[in-house]
Design a protein around this motif. Structure first.
Motif, PDB file in Angstrom:
ATOM      1  N   LYS A   7       0.945  -1.122   0.005  1.00  0.00           N
ATOM      2  CA  LYS A   7      -0.097  -0.011   0.087  1.00  0.00           C
ATOM      3  C   LYS A   7       0.694   1.257  -0.024  1.00  0.00           C
ATOM      4  CE  LYS A   7      -4.380  -1.639   1.994  1.00  0.00           C
ATOM      5  NZ  LYS A   7      -5.159  -1.341   2.898  1.00  0.00           N
ATOM      6  N   ARG A   8       1.900   1.311   0.901  1.00  0.00           N
ATOM      7  CA  ARG A   8       2.941   2.430   0.827  1.00  0.00           C
ATOM      8  C   ARG A   8       3.532   2.536  -0.640  1.00  0.00           C
ATOM      9  NH1 ARG A   8       4.740   0.622   5.480  1.00  0.00           N
ATOM     10  NH2 ARG A   8       6.503  -0.396   4.400  1.00  0.00           N
ATOM     11  N   HIS A   9       4.039   1.401  -1.324  1.00  0.00           N
ATOM     12  CA  HIS A   9       4.398   1.720  -2.395  1.00  0.00           C
ATOM     13  C   HIS A   9       3.583   2.091  -3.514  1.00  0.00           C
ATOM     14  CE1 HIS A   9       6.881   0.775  -6.001  1.00  0.00           C
ATOM     15  NE2 HIS A   9       5.878   0.010  -6.488  1.00  0.00           N
ATOM     16  N   LEU A  10       2.029   1.766  -3.489  1.00  0.00           N
ATOM     17  CA  LEU A  10       1.073   2.366  -4.332  1.00  0.00           C
ATOM     18  C   LEU A  10       0.588   3.784  -4.186  1.00  0.00           C
ATOM     19  CD1 LEU A  10      -1.237  -1.040  -4.549  1.00  0.00           C
ATOM     20  CD2 LEU A  10       0.354  -0.257  -6.332  1.00  0.00           C
ATOM     21  N   ARG A  11       0.850   4.111  -2.883  1.00  0.00           N
ATOM     22  CA  ARG A  11       0.345   5.490  -2.573  1.00  0.00           C
ATOM     23  C   ARG A  11       1.517   6.382  -3.043  1.00  0.00           C
ATOM     24  NH1 ARG A  11      -0.854   3.661   2.929  1.00  0.00           N
ATOM     25  NH2 ARG A  11       0.930   4.343   3.640  1.00  0.00           N
ATOM     26  N   GLU A  72      -8.887  -3.075  -4.956  1.00  0.00           N
ATOM     27  CA  GLU A  72      -8.312  -2.746  -3.739  1.00  0.00           C
ATOM     28  C   GLU A  72      -8.332  -1.338  -3.403  1.00  0.00           C
ATOM     29  OE1 GLU A  72      -7.104  -5.005  -1.296  1.00  0.00           O
ATOM     30  OE2 GLU A  72      -6.856  -6.923  -2.491  1.00  0.00           O
ATOM     31  N   VAL A  73      -8.997  -1.100  -2.227  1.00  0.00           N
ATOM     32  CA  VAL A  73      -8.836   0.433  -1.750  1.00  0.00           C
ATOM     33  C   VAL A  73      -7.497   0.671  -1.155  1.00  0.00           C
ATOM     34  CG1 VAL A  73      -9.694   2.284  -0.098  1.00  0.00           C
ATOM     35  CG2 VAL A  73     -11.271   0.642  -1.594  1.00  0.00           C
ATOM     36  N   VAL A  74      -6.728   1.318  -1.864  1.00  0.00           N
ATOM     37  CA  VAL A  74      -5.384   1.617  -1.260  1.00  0.00           C
ATOM     38  C   VAL A  74      -5.353   2.828  -0.355  1.00  0.00           C
ATOM     39  CG1 VAL A  74      -2.947   2.608  -1.942  1.00  0.00           C
ATOM     40  CG2 VAL A  74      -4.406   0.869  -3.713  1.00  0.00           C
ATOM     41  N   GLN A  75      -6.053   3.684  -0.450  1.00  0.00           N
ATOM     42  CA  GLN A  75      -6.001   4.997   0.381  1.00  0.00           C
ATOM     43  C   GLN A  75      -7.434   5.738   0.067  1.00  0.00           C
ATOM     44  OE1 GLN A  75      -3.193   8.076  -0.532  1.00  0.00           O
ATOM     45  NE2 GLN A  75      -3.078   8.366   1.806  1.00  0.00           N
ATOM     46  N   SER A  79     -11.241  13.861   0.017  1.00  0.00           N
ATOM     47  CA  SER A  79     -12.542  13.201  -0.795  1.00  0.00           C
ATOM     48  C   SER A  79     -12.024  12.396  -1.986  1.00  0.00           C
ATOM     49  CB  SER A  79     -13.229  14.426  -1.484  1.00  0.00           C
ATOM     50  OG  SER A  79     -12.482  15.375  -1.888  1.00  0.00           O
ATOM     51  N   THR A  80     -10.813  12.149  -1.886  1.00  0.00           N
ATOM     52  CA  THR A  80     -10.319  11.457  -3.090  1.00  0.00           C
ATOM     53  C   THR A  80      -9.784   9.580  -2.673  1.00  0.00           C
ATOM     54  OG1 THR A  80      -9.132  13.345  -3.843  1.00  0.00           O
ATOM     55  CG2 THR A  80      -8.076  11.096  -4.719  1.00  0.00           C
ATOM     56  N   ILE A  81     -10.382   8.960  -3.581  1.00  0.00           N
ATOM     57  CA  ILE A  81      -9.958   7.558  -3.269  1.00  0.00           C
ATOM     58  C   ILE A  81      -8.833   6.847  -4.305  1.00  0.00           C
ATOM     59  CG2 ILE A  81     -11.171   5.169  -3.313  1.00  0.00           C
ATOM     60  CD1 ILE A  81     -13.802   6.631  -3.105  1.00  0.00           C
ATOM     61  N   VAL A  82      -7.974   6.226  -3.811  1.00  0.00           N
ATOM     62  CA  VAL A  82      -6.933   5.510  -4.755  1.00  0.00           C
ATOM     63  C   VAL A  82      -7.335   3.949  -4.862  1.00  0.00           C
ATOM     64  CG1 VAL A  82      -4.566   5.212  -4.783  1.00  0.00           C
ATOM     65  CG2 VAL A  82      -5.242   6.987  -3.982  1.00  0.00           C
ATOM     66  N   LEU A  83      -7.463   3.498  -5.965  1.00  0.00           N
ATOM     67  CA  LEU A  83      -7.949   2.182  -6.113  1.00  0.00           C
ATOM     68  C   LEU A  83      -6.639   1.511  -7.018  1.00  0.00           C
ATOM     69  CD1 LEU A  83     -11.526   2.657  -7.250  1.00  0.00           C
ATOM     70  CD2 LEU A  83     -10.859   1.644  -5.245  1.00  0.00           C
ATOM     71  N   TYR A  84      -6.784   0.035  -6.492  1.00  0.00           N
ATOM     72  CA  TYR A  84      -5.579  -0.773  -7.341  1.00  0.00           C
ATOM     73  C   TYR A  84      -6.048  -1.894  -7.838  1.00  0.00           C
ATOM     74  CZ  TYR A  84      -1.700  -3.848  -8.460  1.00  0.00           C
ATOM     75  OH  TYR A  84      -1.070  -4.850  -8.859  1.00  0.00           O
TER      76      TYR A  84
END
Length: 97
Positions: A7-11, A72-75, A79-84
């Motif tokens: 998750k840290r890497h993806l963020r 997968e929800v990364v973060q 009001s922003t969602i990061v998805l992978y």
């Protein structure tokens, strides 16, 4: 399921991305989920912005999009969602073990 290290890497990779989709007063619908799924197949990592006029909770929106698209929800930050979602044909992101 993603580990903390992954998750840290993806963020870090998502930091410079701009949101591609916006969720407004219409909320999450089948068309949005279909488009998110197709985009995740091409890009693997995307940001989704939740507008102020969206009546749903941001955590519920993230959960609905993730479940619908198999991502997968990364973060969730502000009001922003990061998805992978790992791509089947266009794999470009190498996750740490």
């Amino acid at each position: 399921m993603l580990t903390g290290k992954q998750k840290r890497h993806l963020r870090a990779l998502a930091h410079h991305l701009n949101p591609i989709f916006q969720v407004g007063k219409g909320g999450v619908n089948d068309n949005l989920i279909k488009q998110v799924d197709e985009t995740l197949e091409l890009r693997e990592l995307i940001k989704v912005s939740i507008l102020n006029n969206c009546g749903e909770d941001k955590n519920e929106v993230a959960k609905a999009i993730a479940e619908g698209s198999g991502a997968e929800v990364v973060q969730i930050i502000g009001s922003t969602i990061v998805l992978y979602k790992e791509s089947q044909e266009h794999k470009t992101i190498e996750l740490p073990k």
